[in-house]
Design a protein around this motif. Sequence first.
Motif, PDB file in Angstrom:
ATOM      1  N   HIS A 110       0.828  -1.211   0.000  1.00  0.00           N
ATOM      2  CA  HIS A 110       0.000   0.000   0.000  1.00  0.00           C
ATOM      3  C   HIS A 110       0.859   1.257   0.000  1.00  0.00           C
ATOM      4  O   HIS A 110       0.344   2.348  -0.247  1.00  0.00           O
ATOM      5  N   ILE A 111       2.150   1.085   0.258  1.00  0.00           N
ATOM      6  CA  ILE A 111       3.090   2.201   0.243  1.00  0.00           C
ATOM      7  C   ILE A 111       4.321   1.765  -0.546  1.00  0.00           C
ATOM      8  O   ILE A 111       4.855   0.685  -0.304  1.00  0.00           O
ATOM      9  N   PRO A 112       4.787   2.578  -1.489  1.00  0.00           N
ATOM     10  CA  PRO A 112       5.960   2.182  -2.270  1.00  0.00           C
ATOM     11  C   PRO A 112       7.235   2.231  -1.437  1.00  0.00           C
ATOM     12  O   PRO A 112       7.314   2.924  -0.424  1.00  0.00           O
ATOM     13  N   THR A 113       8.241   1.471  -1.881  1.00  0.00           N
ATOM     14  CA  THR A 113       9.532   1.457  -1.192  1.00  0.00           C
ATOM     15  C   THR A 113      10.349   2.679  -1.585  1.00  0.00           C
ATOM     16  O   THR A 113      10.003   3.426  -2.507  1.00  0.00           O
ATOM     17  N   ASP A 114      11.446   2.877  -0.865  1.00  0.00           N
ATOM     18  CA  ASP A 114      12.329   4.023  -1.153  1.00  0.00           C
ATOM     19  C   ASP A 114      13.359   3.705  -2.227  1.00  0.00           C
ATOM     20  O   ASP A 114      14.118   4.584  -2.636  1.00  0.00           O
ATOM     21  N   LYS A 115      13.426   2.453  -2.673  1.00  0.00           N
ATOM     22  CA  LYS A 115      14.337   2.111  -3.756  1.00  0.00           C
ATOM     23  C   LYS A 115      13.827   2.745  -5.050  1.00  0.00           C
ATOM     24  O   LYS A 115      12.633   2.709  -5.343  1.00  0.00           O
ATOM     25  N   LEU A 116      14.741   3.327  -5.843  1.00  0.00           N
ATOM     26  CA  LEU A 116      14.359   3.995  -7.091  1.00  0.00           C
ATOM     27  C   LEU A 116      13.180   4.934  -6.831  1.00  0.00           C
ATOM     28  O   LEU A 116      12.152   4.923  -7.519  1.00  0.00           O
ATOM     29  N   ARG A 117      13.350   5.778  -5.846  1.00  0.00           N
ATOM     30  CA  ARG A 117      12.241   6.572  -5.316  1.00  0.00           C
ATOM     31  C   ARG A 117      11.606   7.493  -6.362  1.00  0.00           C
ATOM     32  O   ARG A 117      10.407   7.809  -6.268  1.00  0.00           O
ATOM     33  N   PHE A 118      12.365   7.903  -7.374  1.00  0.00           N
ATOM     34  CA  PHE A 118      11.818   8.814  -8.378  1.00  0.00           C
ATOM     35  C   PHE A 118      10.621   8.191  -9.109  1.00  0.00           C
ATOM     36  O   PHE A 118       9.764   8.908  -9.630  1.00  0.00           O
ATOM     37  N   THR A 168      -0.814   1.972 -10.201  1.00  0.00           N
ATOM     38  CA  THR A 168      -0.915   1.483  -8.831  1.00  0.00           C
ATOM     39  C   THR A 168       0.477   1.308  -8.214  1.00  0.00           C
ATOM     40  O   THR A 168       1.496   1.223  -8.921  1.00  0.00           O
ATOM     41  N   VAL A 169       0.506   1.209  -6.896  1.00  0.00           N
ATOM     42  CA  VAL A 169       1.766   0.958  -6.192  1.00  0.00           C
ATOM     43  C   VAL A 169       2.364  -0.372  -6.645  1.00  0.00           C
ATOM     44  O   VAL A 169       3.572  -0.487  -6.861  1.00  0.00           O
ATOM     45  N   ASP A 170       1.512  -1.383  -6.815  1.00  0.00           N
ATOM     46  CA  ASP A 170       2.007  -2.688  -7.257  1.00  0.00           C
ATOM     47  C   ASP A 170       2.663  -2.609  -8.629  1.00  0.00           C
ATOM     48  O   ASP A 170       3.714  -3.226  -8.871  1.00  0.00           O
ATOM     49  N   GLN A 171       2.061  -1.860  -9.545  1.00  0.00           N
ATOM     50  CA  GLN A 171       2.643  -1.724 -10.870  1.00  0.00           C
ATOM     51  C   GLN A 171       4.046  -1.105 -10.791  1.00  0.00           C
ATOM     52  O   GLN A 171       4.990  -1.570 -11.440  1.00  0.00           O
ATOM     53  N   VAL A 172       4.161  -0.073  -9.997  1.00  0.00           N
ATOM     54  CA  VAL A 172       5.457   0.613  -9.846  1.00  0.00           C
ATOM     55  C   VAL A 172       6.486  -0.312  -9.214  1.00  0.00           C
ATOM     56  O   VAL A 172       7.632  -0.411  -9.667  1.00  0.00           O
ATOM     57  N   GLU A 173       6.080  -1.043  -8.179  1.00  0.00           N
ATOM     58  CA  GLU A 173       7.023  -1.914  -7.479  1.00  0.00           C
ATOM     59  C   GLU A 173       7.436  -3.108  -8.344  1.00  0.00           C
ATOM     60  O   GLU A 173       8.562  -3.595  -8.229  1.00  0.00           O
ATOM     61  N   GLU A 174       6.533  -3.578  -9.200  1.00  0.00           N
ATOM     62  CA  GLU A 174       6.900  -4.668 -10.115  1.00  0.00           C
ATOM     63  C   GLU A 174       8.021  -4.240 -11.047  1.00  0.00           C
ATOM     64  O   GLU A 174       9.003  -4.972 -11.241  1.00  0.00           O
ATOM     65  N   LEU A 175       7.895  -3.064 -11.627  1.00  0.00           N
ATOM     66  CA  LEU A 175       8.942  -2.591 -12.530  1.00  0.00           C
ATOM     67  C   LEU A 175      10.226  -2.275 -11.775  1.00  0.00           C
ATOM     68  O   LEU A 175      11.324  -2.553 -12.271  1.00  0.00           O
ATOM     69  N   LYS A 176      10.099  -1.728 -10.581  1.00  0.00           N
ATOM     70  CA  LYS A 176      11.284  -1.471  -9.753  1.00  0.00           C
ATOM     71  C   LYS A 176      12.060  -2.756  -9.503  1.00  0.00           C
ATOM     72  O   LYS A 176      13.292  -2.800  -9.625  1.00  0.00           O
ATOM     73  N   THR A 177      11.329  -3.793  -9.127  1.00  0.00           N
ATOM     74  CA  THR A 177      11.969  -5.074  -8.814  1.00  0.00           C
ATOM     75  C   THR A 177      12.729  -5.598 -10.024  1.00  0.00           C
ATOM     76  O   THR A 177      13.854  -6.081  -9.916  1.00  0.00           O
ATOM     77  N   LEU A 178      12.092  -5.515 -11.193  1.00  0.00           N
ATOM     78  CA  LEU A 178      12.739  -5.988 -12.420  1.00  0.00           C
ATOM     79  C   LEU A 178      14.020  -5.214 -12.695  1.00  0.00           C
ATOM     80  O   LEU A 178      15.061  -5.797 -13.033  1.00  0.00           O
ATOM     81  N   ILE A 179      13.974  -3.910 -12.539  1.00  0.00           N
ATOM     82  CA  ILE A 179      15.161  -3.074 -12.795  1.00  0.00           C
ATOM     83  C   ILE A 179      16.269  -3.396 -11.801  1.00  0.00           C
ATOM     84  O   ILE A 179      17.453  -3.483 -12.166  1.00  0.00           O
ATOM     85  N   ARG A 180      15.913  -3.601 -10.541  1.00  0.00           N
ATOM     86  CA  ARG A 180      16.926  -3.814  -9.502  1.00  0.00           C
ATOM     87  C   ARG A 180      17.677  -5.133  -9.669  1.00  0.00           C
ATOM     88  O   ARG A 180      18.861  -5.224  -9.322  1.00  0.00           O
ATOM     89  N   VAL A 181      16.984  -6.175 -10.192  1.00  0.00           N
ATOM     90  CA  VAL A 181      17.663  -7.474 -10.308  1.00  0.00           C
ATOM     91  C   VAL A 181      18.511  -7.579 -11.576  1.00  0.00           C
ATOM     92  O   VAL A 181      19.316  -8.514 -11.707  1.00  0.00           O
ATOM     93  N   LEU A 182      18.371  -6.652 -12.504  1.00  0.00           N
ATOM     94  CA  LEU A 182      19.084  -6.758 -13.779  1.00  0.00           C
ATOM     95  C   LEU A 182      20.605  -6.846 -13.630  1.00  0.00           C
ATOM     96  O   LEU A 182      21.238  -7.663 -14.320  1.00  0.00           O
ATOM     97  N   PRO A 183      21.239  -6.038 -12.764  1.00  0.00           N
ATOM     98  CA  PRO A 183      22.702  -6.188 -12.629  1.00  0.00           C
ATOM     99  C   PRO A 183      23.114  -7.587 -12.169  1.00  0.00           C
ATOM    100  O   PRO A 183      24.040  -8.176 -12.743  1.00  0.00           O
ATOM    101  N   LEU A 184      22.440  -8.148 -11.156  1.00  0.00           N
ATOM    102  CA  LEU A 184      22.764  -9.506 -10.715  1.00  0.00           C
ATOM    103  C   LEU A 184      22.430 -10.535 -11.796  1.00  0.00           C
ATOM    104  O   LEU A 184      23.163 -11.510 -11.980  1.00  0.00           O
TER     105      LEU A 184
END
Length: 586
Positions: A280-288, A315-331
């Motif tokens: 219900h609240i987005p994370t601070d990762k990739l906050r922009f 939605t918050v879920d939509q934003v967090e889904e894309l954030k998660t995808l971006i964050r795992v790309l380097p690994l």
Amino acid sequence: MVISSYEENGFKPEAQKKKKGGFITMPFIIANEAFEKVASYGLLSNMILYLIKDYRMGLAQGQNILFLWNAATNFLPVVGALVADSYLGRYLTITIGSIFSFLGISILWLTAMIPQAKPGPCDPRTQTCESTSSLQYLILISSFILMSIGAGGVRPCSLAFGADQIDNKDNPMNKRMLERFFGWYYAAAAVAVVLAFTGIVYIQDHLGWKVGFGIPALLMFLSAALFLIASSFYIKAKVKRNLFSSFVQVIVVVYKHRRMTLPSPDSSITWYTLKDSERHIPTDKLRFMNKACIVKNPEDIGLDGVALNPWNLCTVDQVEELKTLIRVLPLWSTAIMMSVNMSQGSFGLLQARSMDRRLIGSFEIPAGSFSMFTIGTIVIWVLLYDRVLLPLASKIRGKQVQIGVKERMGMGLFCSLLAMVVSAIVEHVRRTKAIEQGFRDNPSGVLDMSAYWLVPQHILSGLAEALNSIAQTEFYYSEFPKSMSSIASAMFGLGMAFANLLASAILSTVDNVTSKGGKESWTSSNINKGHFESYYWLLAIMSAANLFYYLVCSRAYGPCVEQRNGFRVEDKKDSTPSEEELLPVK
């Protein structure tokens, strides 16, 4: 804080779901996947020999074609997953994929059956050979393209479609039923790969390409036929959610709101969420990116709680889904180099053919079957890891011992590095002996050196894949929300696709640079004149640099879900694992 919501779209069970599905459908689904595995993997092992002998390609050219074929085969399942989840549904995607695979293998079989489909024999008097025509190339490449499209339809959907048939949250035995299905599914996949690398390879070596390609074509026909026979028994969930569009919407909304100033965390903010949102609240990762889910004007949301324009508010879920995808790309990118190392199988095939492969008496293991040592290592590790090694370590230490996913990923990369070092050393010894025994100009000669010196590098490669690949998949499933399970299952295959492209680029560069000035290329078709040991050392150096890159990415990523929560992925949620976990990298 005000939160608006609406019922999330997704796969909704139909009324017929109670009447259809169940274990009666399992033999048809598992047979479809198993026969497809036997057919496709059975063609892979010896294909470089078919291209070199029958199409008169050089080693580098033939291997590059295989790299590109494998890249397409590993990339298209990502497309297939998106198409199935967003447009066609899993049943129709598997059906289309099975048909395409059958057509592709049939065309390849016809290249062996029809003499005009490939260059004619060389003239023994003039020693001249007919070159491959453009039409012959087109027929060959079209078979590869059709098989890749088919794999893109079958592989990402088969496991999930099977789970759809028995996944009933109201059944108290639901988890046990899924475990039984996964067990039979992976057992069938493992047996299929074993048959491909032994039976099909043996047939190709001893009965020729006509029979060796004809049997996979027959198996693929059975794969499609058995799947379609049970059509009336399947649960066919309707598609109501487009994950790809969701990602695009977030990117568009973030761009539209790029000039917006983010409020401070302490201020009152209205976030747009769904009724069943995980967050219900987005994370601070990739906050922009949080700008995309801020409700600036209540009038942007209708009376039913749905955004009037999804291209202005996410939605918050939509934003967090894309954030998660971006964050795992380097690994995710760190595993590409390991897959590059694993894709060098054609060179190992040529090495094995030049060595003594006798096992007992006069019985020889086919050169294309040496990949079985890699597969065997993976299977043995999987069996021993959970059932022997961890319980033994826990008993010795007096507390539960668990190796984290990031630690296993790093260990796998280190084993891959060692595999390249061992490969370089063994090839140096093999080439030296070949020259000493007078085989410098005879790459087909069998030297007095056991081919089983190649086994250690296969074992190390198997350990690398067992550690890194399975840990990768666990990592994706633990980090991604459940709504992205299809993407999680496709990430590993996507990495292999990029690895095949990178392997092709590396091979082409090495071949072009080392053959300048009339010199013999490191990757010459005559492996006794080439310097494959130098090529392996190059891959080892790149693997060492990649291992350092992994350590940097791992530290930058921070703790993963299992470290933050203090429990294993399996205890967190019931997710469908990737079928690539127990299968070799192509």
